[in-house]
Scaffold this motif. Structure first.
Motif, PDB file in Angstrom:
ATOM      1  N   PRO A 195       0.632  -1.216   0.680  1.00 57.34           N
ATOM      2  CA  PRO A 195       0.010  -0.047   0.173  1.00 57.34           C
ATOM      3  C   PRO A 195       0.857   1.220   0.192  1.00 57.34           C
ATOM      4  O   PRO A 195       1.767   1.097   0.452  1.00 57.34           O
ATOM      5  CB  PRO A 195      -1.184  -0.381   1.202  1.00 57.34           C
ATOM      6  CG  PRO A 195      -0.018  -0.563   2.032  1.00 57.34           C
ATOM      7  CD  PRO A 195       0.794  -1.724   0.904  1.00 57.34           C
ATOM      8  N   ALA A 196       0.145   2.260  -0.499  1.00 57.59           N
ATOM      9  CA  ALA A 196       0.981   3.661  -0.568  1.00 57.59           C
ATOM     10  C   ALA A 196       0.843   4.494   0.985  1.00 57.59           C
ATOM     11  O   ALA A 196       1.335   5.278   1.510  1.00 57.59           O
ATOM     12  CB  ALA A 196       0.761   4.626  -1.362  1.00 57.59           C
ATOM     13  N   VAL A 197      -0.654   4.011   1.703  1.00 55.25           N
ATOM     14  CA  VAL A 197      -0.618   4.619   2.903  1.00 55.25           C
ATOM     15  C   VAL A 197      -1.356   3.740   3.651  1.00 55.25           C
ATOM     16  O   VAL A 197      -1.712   2.237   3.909  1.00 55.25           O
ATOM     17  CB  VAL A 197      -1.931   5.229   2.628  1.00 55.25           C
ATOM     18  CG1 VAL A 197      -2.498   5.700   4.099  1.00 55.25           C
ATOM     19  CG2 VAL A 197      -2.108   6.496   1.822  1.00 55.25           C
ATOM     20  N   LEU A 198      -0.747   3.580   5.221  1.00 53.22           N
ATOM     21  CA  LEU A 198      -1.181   2.937   6.844  1.00 53.22           C
ATOM     22  C   LEU A 198      -1.909   3.314   7.287  1.00 53.22           C
ATOM     23  O   LEU A 198      -1.387   4.102   7.704  1.00 53.22           O
ATOM     24  CB  LEU A 198      -0.276   2.014   7.086  1.00 53.22           C
ATOM     25  CG  LEU A 198      -0.131   0.776   7.954  1.00 53.22           C
ATOM     26  CD1 LEU A 198      -0.403  -0.320   7.366  1.00 53.22           C
ATOM     27  CD2 LEU A 198       1.557   0.660   8.556  1.00 53.22           C
ATOM     28  N   LEU A 199      -3.280   2.880   7.751  1.00 51.09           N
ATOM     29  CA  LEU A 199      -3.881   3.524   8.656  1.00 51.09           C
ATOM     30  C   LEU A 199      -3.887   2.627   9.385  1.00 51.09           C
ATOM     31  O   LEU A 199      -4.842   1.758   9.719  1.00 51.09           O
ATOM     32  CB  LEU A 199      -4.914   3.718   8.182  1.00 51.09           C
ATOM     33  CG  LEU A 199      -5.834   4.326   6.698  1.00 51.09           C
ATOM     34  CD1 LEU A 199      -7.167   4.236   5.900  1.00 51.09           C
ATOM     35  CD2 LEU A 199      -4.672   5.512   6.640  1.00 51.09           C
ATOM     36  N   ALA A 200      -3.548   3.196  10.741  1.00 50.00           N
ATOM     37  CA  ALA A 200      -3.693   2.894  12.105  1.00 50.00           C
ATOM     38  C   ALA A 200      -4.838   2.403  12.826  1.00 50.00           C
ATOM     39  O   ALA A 200      -4.482   3.964  13.358  1.00 50.00           O
ATOM     40  CB  ALA A 200      -2.473   2.630  12.201  1.00 50.00           C
ATOM     41  N   ASP A 201      -5.344   2.216  13.400  1.00 48.53           N
ATOM     42  CA  ASP A 201      -6.455   2.285  14.623  1.00 48.53           C
ATOM     43  C   ASP A 201      -6.099   1.921  16.091  1.00 48.53           C
ATOM     44  O   ASP A 201      -6.483   0.961  16.375  1.00 48.53           O
ATOM     45  CB  ASP A 201      -7.892   1.791  14.138  1.00 48.53           C
ATOM     46  CG  ASP A 201      -9.145   1.962  15.342  1.00 48.53           C
ATOM     47  OD1 ASP A 201      -8.853   3.402  16.072  1.00 48.53           O
ATOM     48  OD2 ASP A 201     -10.044   1.770  15.325  1.00 48.53           O
ATOM     49  N   GLU A 202      -5.319   2.623  16.493  1.00 46.82           N
ATOM     50  CA  GLU A 202      -5.079   2.148  17.685  1.00 46.82           C
ATOM     51  C   GLU A 202      -4.123   1.315  18.186  1.00 46.82           C
ATOM     52  O   GLU A 202      -4.404   0.176  18.980  1.00 46.82           O
ATOM     53  CB  GLU A 202      -6.100   2.067  18.762  1.00 46.82           C
ATOM     54  CG  GLU A 202      -7.271   3.333  19.246  1.00 46.82           C
ATOM     55  CD  GLU A 202      -6.655   4.440  20.482  1.00 46.82           C
ATOM     56  OE1 GLU A 202      -5.256   4.465  20.870  1.00 46.82           O
ATOM     57  OE2 GLU A 202      -7.309   5.719  20.362  1.00 46.82           O
TER      58      GLU A 202
END
Length: 256
Positions: A195-202
């Motif tokens: 991926p170009a972006v990594l989204l992390a939730d807590e």
């Protein structure tokens, strides 16, 4: 443990554990993503929900972007709209108004299938609760997002797990792993499609401080390859590792 990760824009080739091949996976200087490029951006985004008592505004005219190679922490009190913002960034929810841009192109008007394909190709997710399949091994969990894609992603899954220090846990199921190891499996899984972006939730929510630092160091190394990282958090430790922190209060985003 090596800190090298495949560049997000590199072709999906079968990786090798050979040292020379591993070095070749580093982003060469002429392939580095410019630090001011923004693979993901929100422009004037408002998100409203209709409820039995009226309309609730979860996001209000939000302008936000993450640069390639940057770690951004989003903080704010519970109910401030952080999860909604992450869902909009992850193409899981559509804004009521405003635009979501991927590499400068608006995603409005995409069909659900197109949104799913775009999300799979561009965005990786890391969750507080790991979301691993209990009956699958570490390798099987990591390659799961590629289940309906051509080719065998097992070599890449093995390579990613080795890179996050789990080369000796490939065949372990989640109940045989510690919390930190589970989060590392989740990180490896989030990278399987480059991926170009990594989204992390807590990302450190269920971890002790020492393990949280180790996980954040992995995230930092991922960002250093050119991946933009956005982390929603209540943990001051995450903000210490971030390049930038923004605050969301009652749907309004400001610099922290």
């Amino acid at each position: 443990m090596t800190s090298e990760y495949p560049h997000p824009n590199a072709p999906a080739e079968t990786p090798s554990t050979d040292v020379a091949d591993s070095r070749a996976l580093r982003p060469a200087d002429d392939r580095k993503v410019p630090s001011d490029s923004q693979p993901l951006r929100l422009t004037g985004v408002t998100k409203q929900y209709a409820t039995g008592i009226g309309t609730v505004t979860a996001l209000s005219n939000v302008d936000f972007g993450v640069n390639a190679g940057e770690v951004v922490a989003i903080v704010g009190p519970s109910g401030s709209g952080k999860s909604t913002m992450l869902n909009v960034l992850g193409l899981l929810d559509e804004p009521t108004a405003g635009s979501v841009l991927l590499h400068g192109d608006p995603v409005a008007g995409l069909t659900e299938r197109e949104r799913t394909d775009t999300r799979r190709e561009t965005i990786g997710f890391v969750f507080q609760d790991f979301h691993l399949i209990p009956s699958l091994t570490a390798v099987e969990n990591v390659r799961l997002p590629t289940a309906f894609l051509p080719g065998d992603a097992t070599p890449r899954a093995v390579d990613l797990l080795t890179r996050v220090g789990l080369g000796d846990r490939l065949d372990h199921t989640p109940n045989e792993l510690s919390g930190g190891q589970k989060q590392r499996v989740a990180i490896a899984r989030s990278l399987i499609n480059q991926p170009a972006v990594l989204l992390a939730d807590e990302p450190t929510g269920n971890l002790d401080t020492e393990t949280g630092i180790e996980v954040l160091e992995e995230i930092r190394r991922i960002a250093d390859t050119g991946v933009g990282v956005v982390a929603v958090t209540h943990d001051d430790l995450v903000t210490e590792f971030a390049d930038r922190t923004v605050e969301l209060v009652d749907g309004v985003l400001t610099d922290a």
